[in-house]
Design a protein around this motif. Structure first.
Motif, short mmCIF file in Angstrom:
data_model
loop_
_atom_site.label_atom_id
_atom_site.label_comp_id
_atom_site.label_asym_id
_atom_site.label_seq_id
_atom_site.Cartn_x
_atom_site.Cartn_y
_atom_site.Cartn_z
N UNK A 47 0.89 -1.16 0.02
CA UNK A 47 0.16 -0.18 -0.01
C UNK A 47 0.81 1.19 0.01
N UNK A 48 0.21 2.30 0.46
CA UNK A 48 0.79 3.51 0.45
C UNK A 48 2.07 3.82 1.50
N UNK A 49 2.19 2.66 2.50
CA UNK A 49 3.13 2.64 3.32
C UNK A 49 4.49 2.36 2.63
N UNK A 50 4.48 1.43 1.76
CA UNK A 50 5.93 1.33 1.22
C UNK A 50 6.28 2.84 0.51
N UNK A 51 5.34 3.14 -0.43
CA UNK A 51 5.70 4.63 -1.11
C UNK A 51 6.15 5.40 -0.12
N UNK A 52 5.69 5.75 0.93
CA UNK A 52 5.95 6.58 2.06
C UNK A 52 7.20 6.12 2.75
N UNK A 53 7.76 4.98 2.77
CA UNK A 53 8.82 4.73 3.34
C UNK A 53 10.02 4.74 2.50
N UNK A 54 9.73 4.86 1.13
CA UNK A 54 10.89 5.14 0.22
C UNK A 54 11.02 6.66 0.20
#
Length: 130
Positions: free
Chosen positions: A59-66
């Motif tokens: 989800x968006x959590x992976x994109x936010x982590x990057x």
């Protein structure tokens, strides 16, 4: 025509301040535009990351982590640069570096994956071969 040297000096001085204020305002506007464009580039770098995260189910959590990881590394790089060159810390380049790092992270993560193909793309190639 102004004959009094004191009045002439006052007139030139006020014009000089006016031009200085115009220059300051112009530089301020350019800096704001620079920050806005670089921040937008940093956010746009999340678009390929969103595709990666939706495929992996993160989800968006992976994109936010990057994005956060790229920004953290960019902050460290900018901090070292600031200390060594005695320049101001905040700069639009901070977001450019963060965007580059986020995109590089995405490219590294998806290096072995199959390239993205839209759903109808394979059907056209199969019908041409038959």
């Amino acid at each position: 025509m102004i004959d009094d040297p004191a009045q002439r000096l006052t007139s030139v001085d006020s014009e000089g301040r006016m031009h200085e204020n115009d220059r300051t305002n112009r530089l301020h506007r350019r800096r704001i535009v620079g920050y806005a464009l670089c921040f937008a580039l940093w956010l746009v770098s999340a678009i390929p990351l969103a595709g990666l995260s939706s495929d992996d189910g993160g989800g968006a959590g992976v994109a936010a982590a990057y994005l956060a990881g790229g920004l953290a590394v960019a902050l460290v790089i900018r901090g070292v640069y600031t200390v060594t060159t005695r320049r101001p810390f905040w700069s639009p380049w901070l977001f450019v570096i963060a965007a580059i790092l986020a995109i590089a992270g995405y490219v590294t993560q998806s290096a072995g994956d199959e390239p993205f193909r839209p759903e109808g793309a394979n059907r056209g190639a199969e019908s041409q071969q038959a």
